[in-house]
Each structure stands twice: as C-alpha cells, then as structure tokens.
Design a protein around this motif. Structure first.
Motif, mmCIF file in Angstrom:
data_model
loop_
_atom_site.group_PDB
_atom_site.id
_atom_site.type_symbol
_atom_site.label_atom_id
_atom_site.label_comp_id
_atom_site.label_asym_id
_atom_site.label_seq_id
_atom_site.Cartn_x
_atom_site.Cartn_y
_atom_site.Cartn_z
ATOM 1 N N PRO A 44 10.757 23.915 -15.127
ATOM 2 C CA PRO A 44 10.234 24.520 -13.910
ATOM 3 C C PRO A 44 10.645 25.985 -13.783
ATOM 4 O O PRO A 44 11.767 26.367 -14.121
ATOM 5 C CB PRO A 44 10.856 23.676 -12.793
ATOM 6 C CG PRO A 44 12.104 23.130 -13.398
ATOM 7 C CD PRO A 44 11.848 22.972 -14.872
ATOM 8 N N CYS A 45 9.730 26.801 -13.304
ATOM 9 C CA CYS A 45 10.033 28.207 -13.025
ATOM 10 C C CYS A 45 11.157 28.281 -12.002
ATOM 11 O O CYS A 45 11.208 27.487 -11.070
ATOM 12 C CB CYS A 45 8.770 28.884 -12.494
ATOM 13 S SG CYS A 45 9.075 30.466 -11.692
ATOM 14 N N ALA A 46 12.054 29.233 -12.188
ATOM 15 C CA ALA A 46 13.210 29.350 -11.301
ATOM 16 C C ALA A 46 12.799 29.729 -9.878
ATOM 17 O O ALA A 46 13.534 29.486 -8.934
ATOM 18 C CB ALA A 46 14.177 30.387 -11.856
ATOM 19 N N ALA A 47 11.643 30.336 -9.745
ATOM 20 C CA ALA A 47 11.233 30.812 -8.423
ATOM 21 C C ALA A 47 10.250 29.872 -7.738
ATOM 22 O O ALA A 47 10.427 29.530 -6.581
ATOM 23 C CB ALA A 47 10.635 32.203 -8.549
ATOM 24 N N CYS A 48 9.209 29.464 -8.464
ATOM 25 C CA CYS A 48 8.145 28.700 -7.800
ATOM 26 C C CYS A 48 8.037 27.268 -8.303
ATOM 27 O O CYS A 48 7.209 26.516 -7.820
ATOM 28 C CB CYS A 48 6.809 29.430 -7.961
ATOM 29 S SG CYS A 48 6.142 29.394 -9.635
ATOM 30 N N GLN A 49 8.865 26.882 -9.274
ATOM 31 C CA GLN A 49 8.912 25.512 -9.796
ATOM 32 C C GLN A 49 7.691 25.143 -10.631
ATOM 33 O O GLN A 49 7.524 23.991 -11.011
ATOM 34 C CB GLN A 49 9.062 24.480 -8.657
ATOM 35 C CG GLN A 49 10.122 24.853 -7.653
ATOM 36 C CD GLN A 49 11.506 24.954 -8.266
ATOM 37 O OE1 GLN A 49 11.970 24.023 -8.885
ATOM 38 N NE2 GLN A 49 12.149 26.083 -8.108
ATOM 39 N N ARG A 50 6.838 26.095 -10.886
ATOM 40 C CA ARG A 50 5.692 25.833 -11.743
ATOM 41 C C ARG A 50 6.184 25.522 -13.150
ATOM 42 O O ARG A 50 7.189 26.056 -13.586
ATOM 43 C CB ARG A 50 4.835 27.108 -11.777
ATOM 44 C CG ARG A 50 3.625 27.047 -12.668
ATOM 45 C CD ARG A 50 3.121 28.460 -12.977
ATOM 46 N NE ARG A 50 3.036 29.287 -11.768
ATOM 47 C CZ ARG A 50 2.027 29.223 -10.905
ATOM 48 N NH1 ARG A 50 1.032 28.425 -11.126
ATOM 49 N NH2 ARG A 50 2.026 29.982 -9.834
ATOM 50 N N LYS A 51 5.478 24.650 -13.857
ATOM 51 C CA LYS A 51 5.850 24.377 -15.246
ATOM 52 C C LYS A 51 5.622 25.617 -16.079
ATOM 53 O O LYS A 51 4.539 26.219 -16.037
ATOM 54 C CB LYS A 51 4.982 23.247 -15.793
ATOM 55 C CG LYS A 51 5.436 21.870 -15.398
ATOM 56 C CD LYS A 51 4.617 20.859 -16.169
ATOM 57 C CE LYS A 51 4.922 19.437 -15.709
ATOM 58 N NZ LYS A 51 4.009 18.500 -16.376
ATOM 59 N N LEU B 51 11.402 32.402 -15.628
ATOM 60 C CA LEU B 51 10.338 32.621 -14.651
ATOM 61 C C LEU B 51 8.978 32.441 -15.307
ATOM 62 O O LEU B 51 8.794 32.783 -16.474
ATOM 63 C CB LEU B 51 10.422 34.051 -14.093
ATOM 64 C CG LEU B 51 11.630 34.396 -13.235
ATOM 65 C CD1 LEU B 51 11.617 35.881 -12.916
ATOM 66 C CD2 LEU B 51 11.648 33.592 -11.951
ATOM 67 N N CYS B 52 8.024 31.924 -14.563
ATOM 68 C CA CYS B 52 6.666 31.881 -15.067
ATOM 69 C C CYS B 52 6.096 33.294 -15.063
ATOM 70 O O CYS B 52 6.666 34.205 -14.464
ATOM 71 C CB CYS B 52 5.810 30.957 -14.196
ATOM 72 S SG CYS B 52 5.458 31.615 -12.554
ATOM 73 N N GLN B 53 4.952 33.468 -15.720
ATOM 74 C CA GLN B 53 4.442 34.840 -15.834
ATOM 75 C C GLN B 53 4.037 35.416 -14.487
ATOM 76 O O GLN B 53 4.041 36.626 -14.291
ATOM 77 C CB GLN B 53 3.273 34.889 -16.806
ATOM 78 C CG GLN B 53 2.013 34.204 -16.297
ATOM 79 C CD GLN B 53 0.864 34.381 -17.280
ATOM 80 O OE1 GLN B 53 1.013 34.180 -18.471
ATOM 81 N NE2 GLN B 53 -0.271 34.785 -16.781
ATOM 82 N N TRP B 54 3.717 34.547 -13.547
ATOM 83 C CA TRP B 54 3.292 35.028 -12.232
ATOM 84 C C TRP B 54 4.480 35.569 -11.446
ATOM 85 O O TRP B 54 4.319 36.461 -10.604
ATOM 86 C CB TRP B 54 2.609 33.904 -11.469
ATOM 87 C CG TRP B 54 1.562 33.237 -12.283
ATOM 88 C CD1 TRP B 54 1.632 31.982 -12.813
ATOM 89 C CD2 TRP B 54 0.311 33.782 -12.734
ATOM 90 N NE1 TRP B 54 0.499 31.740 -13.539
ATOM 91 C CE2 TRP B 54 -0.332 32.806 -13.510
ATOM 92 C CE3 TRP B 54 -0.316 35.019 -12.529
ATOM 93 C CZ2 TRP B 54 -1.572 33.007 -14.098
ATOM 94 C CZ3 TRP B 54 -1.561 35.218 -13.121
ATOM 95 C CH2 TRP B 54 -2.176 34.222 -13.885
ATOM 96 N N CYS B 55 5.650 34.991 -11.676
ATOM 97 C CA CYS B 55 6.850 35.498 -11.001
ATOM 98 C C CYS B 55 7.458 36.622 -11.825
ATOM 99 O O CYS B 55 8.158 37.488 -11.291
ATOM 100 C CB CYS B 55 7.865 34.377 -10.826
ATOM 101 S SG CYS B 55 7.276 33.060 -9.743
ATOM 102 N N MET B 56 7.222 36.587 -13.125
ATOM 103 C CA MET B 56 7.801 37.583 -14.015
ATOM 104 C C MET B 56 7.162 38.950 -13.814
ATOM 105 O O MET B 56 7.837 39.970 -13.879
ATOM 106 C CB MET B 56 7.605 37.125 -15.466
ATOM 107 C CG MET B 56 8.447 37.884 -16.448
ATOM 108 S SD MET B 56 10.166 37.940 -15.906
ATOM 109 C CE MET B 56 10.911 38.622 -17.347
HETATM 110 ZN ZN LIG Z 1 7.031 31.138 -10.932
#
Ligand SMILES: [Zn+2]
Length: 66
Positions: free
Chosen positions: A25-32, A43-48
């Motif tokens: 899970p992404c550290a910020a939004c929990q997305r895989k 982080l996922c690319q959207w949070c990155m």
């Molecule tokens: Zn994220």
C-alpha cells in the motif's frame, strides 16, 4: 501537468508491472503500488508527483558547492 489521480481503489500502474510480492500500500493513500524491491517506492506515482515537485527531481544530487 495536472493529471487527476484515479480513485485509490485503482492500483498504481507500477503495481501491475512488478512481481506481486513487491506490491504494497502507498504510504499516503493506501493505493496498491510497487512498494518493495528494486525500483519500488513507498508512494504511488500520484502521491510521488507533488512530492517530487516539492523536493526537486535531483534532490539527492544537489550540488552544495554552487
Ligand atoms: Zn498514494
């Protein structure tokens, strides 16, 4: 350059192209996302994207002697 992030129920594209055991899970939004192993990122690319903008792309390579 503002790409709206898909809902967090959508895995990050990187999670679809890496081995399943490196997905977490992404550290910020929990997305895989591709979290572990080589090329992984907490982080996922959207949070990155905003984080990278804040830090700058060469944050590790800043020349402090300039
Ligand atoms: Zn994220």
């Amino acid at each position: 350059m503002t790409t709206p992030a898909p809902p967090v129920t959508e895995p990050d594209p990187s999670a679809l192209t890496c081995p399943g055991d490196q997905v977490g899970p992404c550290a910020a939004c929990q997305r895989k996302t591709h979290k572990y192993g080589r090329g992984g990122c907490p982080l996922c690319q959207w949070c990155m994207a905003p984080a990278r903008e804040k830090w700058g792309p060469g944050v590790r390579y800043i020349n402090t002697r300039s």
